[in-house]
Write a protein that holds these residues in place. Structure first.
Motif, PDB file in Angstrom:
ATOM      1  N   THR A 105      22.279  14.371  -5.654  1.00 30.04           N
ATOM      2  CA  THR A 105      21.445  13.434  -6.408  1.00 30.04           C
ATOM      3  C   THR A 105      22.175  12.935  -7.649  1.00 30.04           C
ATOM      4  N   GLY A 106      22.893  13.826  -8.324  1.00 28.59           N
ATOM      5  CA  GLY A 106      23.683  13.403  -9.471  1.00 28.59           C
ATOM      6  C   GLY A 106      24.769  12.418  -9.076  1.00 28.59           C
ATOM      7  N   HIS A 107      25.389  12.636  -7.931  1.00 29.75           N
ATOM      8  CA  HIS A 107      26.412  11.710  -7.442  1.00 29.75           C
ATOM      9  C   HIS A 107      25.799  10.362  -7.094  1.00 29.75           C
ATOM     10  N   LEU A 108      24.591  10.375  -6.557  1.00 30.37           N
ATOM     11  CA  LEU A 108      23.888   9.124  -6.264  1.00 30.37           C
ATOM     12  C   LEU A 108      23.672   8.320  -7.543  1.00 30.37           C
ATOM     13  N   ALA A 109      23.226   8.984  -8.607  1.00 25.71           N
ATOM     14  CA  ALA A 109      22.992   8.284  -9.876  1.00 25.71           C
ATOM     15  C   ALA A 109      24.285   7.726 -10.457  1.00 25.71           C
ATOM     16  N   ASP A 110      25.403   8.392 -10.197  1.00 30.63           N
ATOM     17  CA  ASP A 110      26.690   7.959 -10.736  1.00 30.63           C
ATOM     18  C   ASP A 110      27.370   6.925  -9.845  1.00 30.63           C
ATOM     19  N   TYR A 111      26.929   6.807  -8.598  1.00 29.84           N
ATOM     20  CA  TYR A 111      27.604   5.947  -7.630  1.00 29.84           C
ATOM     21  C   TYR A 111      27.314   4.468  -7.886  1.00 29.84           C
ATOM     22  N   TYR A 112      26.088   4.147  -8.243  1.00 30.13           N
ATOM     23  CA  TYR A 112      25.662   2.762  -8.395  1.00 30.13           C
ATOM     24  C   TYR A 112      25.950   2.258  -9.812  1.00 30.13           C
ATOM     25  N   PRO A 113      25.922   0.940 -10.012  1.00 30.64           N
ATOM     26  CA  PRO A 113      26.180   0.376 -11.345  1.00 30.64           C
ATOM     27  C   PRO A 113      25.216   0.939 -12.385  1.00 30.64           C
ATOM     28  N   PRO A 114      25.680   1.097 -13.640  1.00 27.44           N
ATOM     29  CA  PRO A 114      24.846   1.707 -14.681  1.00 27.44           C
ATOM     30  C   PRO A 114      23.486   1.054 -14.858  1.00 27.44           C
ATOM     31  N   ARG A 115      23.420  -0.257 -14.723  1.00 28.73           N
ATOM     32  CA  ARG A 115      22.164  -0.946 -15.017  1.00 28.73           C
ATOM     33  C   ARG A 115      21.076  -0.663 -13.988  1.00 28.73           C
ATOM     34  N   VAL A 116      21.430  -0.055 -12.843  1.00 20.16           N
ATOM     35  CA  VAL A 116      20.416   0.244 -11.823  1.00 20.16           C
ATOM     36  C   VAL A 116      20.443   1.722 -11.431  1.00 20.16           C
ATOM     37  N   ARG A 117      20.963   2.578 -12.299  1.00 21.60           N
ATOM     38  CA  ARG A 117      21.043   4.006 -11.964  1.00 21.60           C
ATOM     39  C   ARG A 117      19.685   4.573 -11.547  1.00 21.60           C
ATOM     40  N   ALA A 118      18.697   4.421 -12.428  1.00 21.83           N
ATOM     41  CA  ALA A 118      17.397   5.028 -12.172  1.00 21.83           C
ATOM     42  C   ALA A 118      16.722   4.399 -10.960  1.00 21.83           C
ATOM     43  N   ALA A 119      16.833   3.080 -10.820  1.00 24.56           N
ATOM     44  CA  ALA A 119      16.206   2.407  -9.681  1.00 24.56           C
ATOM     45  C   ALA A 119      16.831   2.860  -8.361  1.00 24.56           C
ATOM     46  N   ALA A 120      18.164   2.920  -8.303  1.00 26.57           N
ATOM     47  CA  ALA A 120      18.842   3.352  -7.074  1.00 26.57           C
ATOM     48  C   ALA A 120      18.483   4.793  -6.735  1.00 26.57           C
ATOM     49  N   THR A 121      18.443   5.642  -7.759  1.00 26.39           N
ATOM     50  CA  THR A 121      18.067   7.039  -7.530  1.00 26.39           C
ATOM     51  C   THR A 121      16.623   7.127  -7.073  1.00 26.39           C
ATOM     52  N   GLY A 122      15.752   6.325  -7.693  1.00 22.79           N
ATOM     53  CA  GLY A 122      14.346   6.339  -7.307  1.00 22.79           C
ATOM     54  C   GLY A 122      14.122   5.918  -5.873  1.00 22.79           C
ATOM     55  N   TRP A 123      14.815   4.861  -5.435  1.00 22.58           N
ATOM     56  CA  TRP A 123      14.671   4.413  -4.049  1.00 22.58           C
ATOM     57  C   TRP A 123      15.201   5.464  -3.082  1.00 22.58           C
ATOM     58  N   GLY A 124      16.354   6.054  -3.411  1.00 25.98           N
ATOM     59  CA  GLY A 124      16.898   7.086  -2.539  1.00 25.98           C
ATOM     60  C   GLY A 124      15.977   8.286  -2.419  1.00 25.98           C
ATOM     61  N   LEU A 125      15.433   8.730  -3.556  1.00 35.87           N
ATOM     62  CA  LEU A 125      14.538   9.881  -3.536  1.00 35.87           C
ATOM     63  C   LEU A 125      13.190   9.540  -2.913  1.00 35.87           C
ATOM     64  N   SER A 126      12.768   8.279  -3.020  1.00 36.31           N
ATOM     65  CA  SER A 126      11.518   7.891  -2.370  1.00 36.31           C
ATOM     66  C   SER A 126      11.630   8.032  -0.858  1.00 36.31           C
ATOM     67  N   PHE A 127      12.746   7.568  -0.298  1.00 37.80           N
ATOM     68  CA  PHE A 127      12.947   7.769   1.134  1.00 37.80           C
ATOM     69  C   PHE A 127      13.030   9.262   1.452  1.00 37.80           C
ATOM     70  N   ALA A 128      13.718  10.004   0.586  1.00 39.61           N
ATOM     71  CA  ALA A 128      13.854  11.445   0.807  1.00 39.61           C
ATOM     72  C   ALA A 128      12.516  12.160   0.757  1.00 39.61           C
TER      73      ALA A 128
END
Length: 435
Positions: free
Chosen positions: A362-385
């Motif tokens: 999950t930490g790698h997911l937050a670091d993988y995407y551009p800074p301006r969408v860290r929380a959104a990308a993590t939220g979408w990934g965890l929502s599917f999870a």
């Protein structure tokens, strides 16, 4: 509600102190979430014996999944809202919501009311991880991000540990309602948490509040993030965020992250909910069964620090993939009739290969995407999870009620761990530069 600005934050000191404070606040929020999630596994044997409700194994699994449904929507919405309204504000709101809903669940006169309060509390629970992940990554040096994330996320496992310990202490005298009522305590710490936590610099810059960001960065002795200039767009801000999260260049990574985290959360919530019950049905007493749940949580909390350090050194994909695989083998070995000592070892490895591996991923997911969408990308990934999280208790309930034998619980969960490992090994390398 007023905008969160420099005046809302005390003198925080140098960057190292800021990082420590951010980690501590996020650790507390994750600790409370771990307790809230872990409490179901801790009270499930007692809830199953509650003659007033007389629930079947499948009904117990469904009751455990209400919070997971709420967490699905919470991660989806709060991750987006945090990019638009502020990460600090949303983290505090999430803690308030899920802790108040614990009071409602402790009071619930019927299973329907219990499920309602667990669902609403899940909305807050689901938002904590995306926001805490984004803040932790933002305020950590690049070479320590996985370790800091593992340190922050150790609160999750310790929260589950606290739930098991509270059950051992309170179940004999206060019953399952008393164990749930402990989850109201976070409300008392909201104000101190708010005073310690600065707003996200990435959020301020992304919102065009550059003067405020500059003043805050000066106070914190940090540089203002240089987010890339975006072409002029007539799309609403939320559509721009979604366009970045689901960009074609991220498609393979998104699929691998989502599949691996789906399986990881299925393991976490399935084992956390059913492990004590399965072990009791296998002939172990309640104390030993809850002791295994404590070991499951404690090993993942301490082992997460080891995994974080190893991931910083050897790479996230190799470390997480291997430990998902090792965890799957340990879960499979639990299907045999082992000594209690060996079961403790296997459960510890299973905790490290499920909770520990998932938190680093999950930490790698937050670091993988551009800074301006860290929380959104993590939220979408965890929502599917969260579909995996919802499926975990249901899978355990289905197998437990099918009459095919306790061993099949462990076999089913082991196969899920194997799929998680394959998805991580297929994950593409993080881009050297994000747009």
């Amino acid at each position: 509600m007023n905008r969160v600005g420099i005046s809302d934050v005390p003198e925080l000191g140098p960057p190292s102190r800021v990082t420590a404070r951010v980690l501590f606040v996020c650790w507390l929020a994750i600790l409370f979430e771990g307790y809230d999630v872990g409490v179901m596994g801790a009270i499930l044997p007692a809830l199953a014996q509650d003659k007033a409700w007389s629930l079947t194994p499948l009904e117990l699994g469904m009751l455990s999944s209400y919070a997971m449904i709420g967490m699905f929507f919470g991660a989806l919405l709060v991750g987006m809202l945090s990019e638009l309204l502020g990460r600090r504000r949303m983290l505090l709101l999430c803690v308030l919501v899920f802790s108040l809903m614990m009071a409602g669940a402790a009071w619930a006169p019927t299973p329907a009311w219990f499920g309602f309060f667990r669902f609403v509390g899940g909305l807050g629970l689901g938002g904590v991880i995306p926001v805490a992940a984004a803040l932790t990554v933002e305020y950590s040096r690049a070479e320590r991000r996985s370790f800091n994330y593992g340190l922050m996320y150790s609160g999750y496992s310790l929260g589950i540990l606290c739930a098991a310990a509270a059950a051992i202490w309170l179940l004999p005298t206060q019953g399952w309602r008393g164990v749930i009522a402990v989850g109201v305590l976070p409300v008392l710490l909201l104000w101190p948490m708010a005073r310690m936590l600065p707003e996200s610099l990435e959020y301020l810059v992304g919102q065009g509040r550059t003067q405020e960001a500059t003043r805050l960065a000066t106070q914190l002795q940090m540089t203002v993030p240089e987010l890339p200039a975006q072409p002029v767009s007539q799309q609403p801000a939320w559509q721009q965020v979604l366009a970045e999260v689901f960009a074609r260049r991220h498609l393979r990574a998104t699929a691998c992250f989502w599949v691996a985290l789906f399986c990881g959360l299925l393991l976490i919530y399935g084992l956390n909910t059913w492990l004590p019950t399965i072990m009791r049905q296998s002939g172990y007493d309640l104390g030993s069964s809850l002791g295994l749940l404590i070991m499951f949580s404690l090993a993942s909390a301490l082992g997460g620090l080891f995994l974080g350090r190893a991931a910083d050194r050897f790479g996230v994909r190799a470390v997480v993939g291997v430990f998902y695989l090792v965890g799957a083998l340990a879960i499979f070995a639990l299907a045999a009739r082992n000594s209690m000592a060996l079961n403790y070892v296997l459960v510890a490895i299973a905790g490290l290969g499920s909770i520990g591996a998932s938190l680093i991923l999950t930490g790698h997911l937050a670091d993988y995407y551009p800074p301006r969408v860290r929380a959104a990308a993590t939220g979408w990934g965890l929502s599917f999870a969260r579909f995996g999280a919802m499926s975990g208790p249901l899978l355990g309930g289905y197998v437990a009620g099918s009459g095919i034998g306790q061993a099949w619980n462990f076999i089913a969960f082991a196969l899920v761990g194997l799929v998680a490992a394959v998805a991580v090994f297929l994950l593409p390398a993080r881009p050297a530069r994000l747009p």
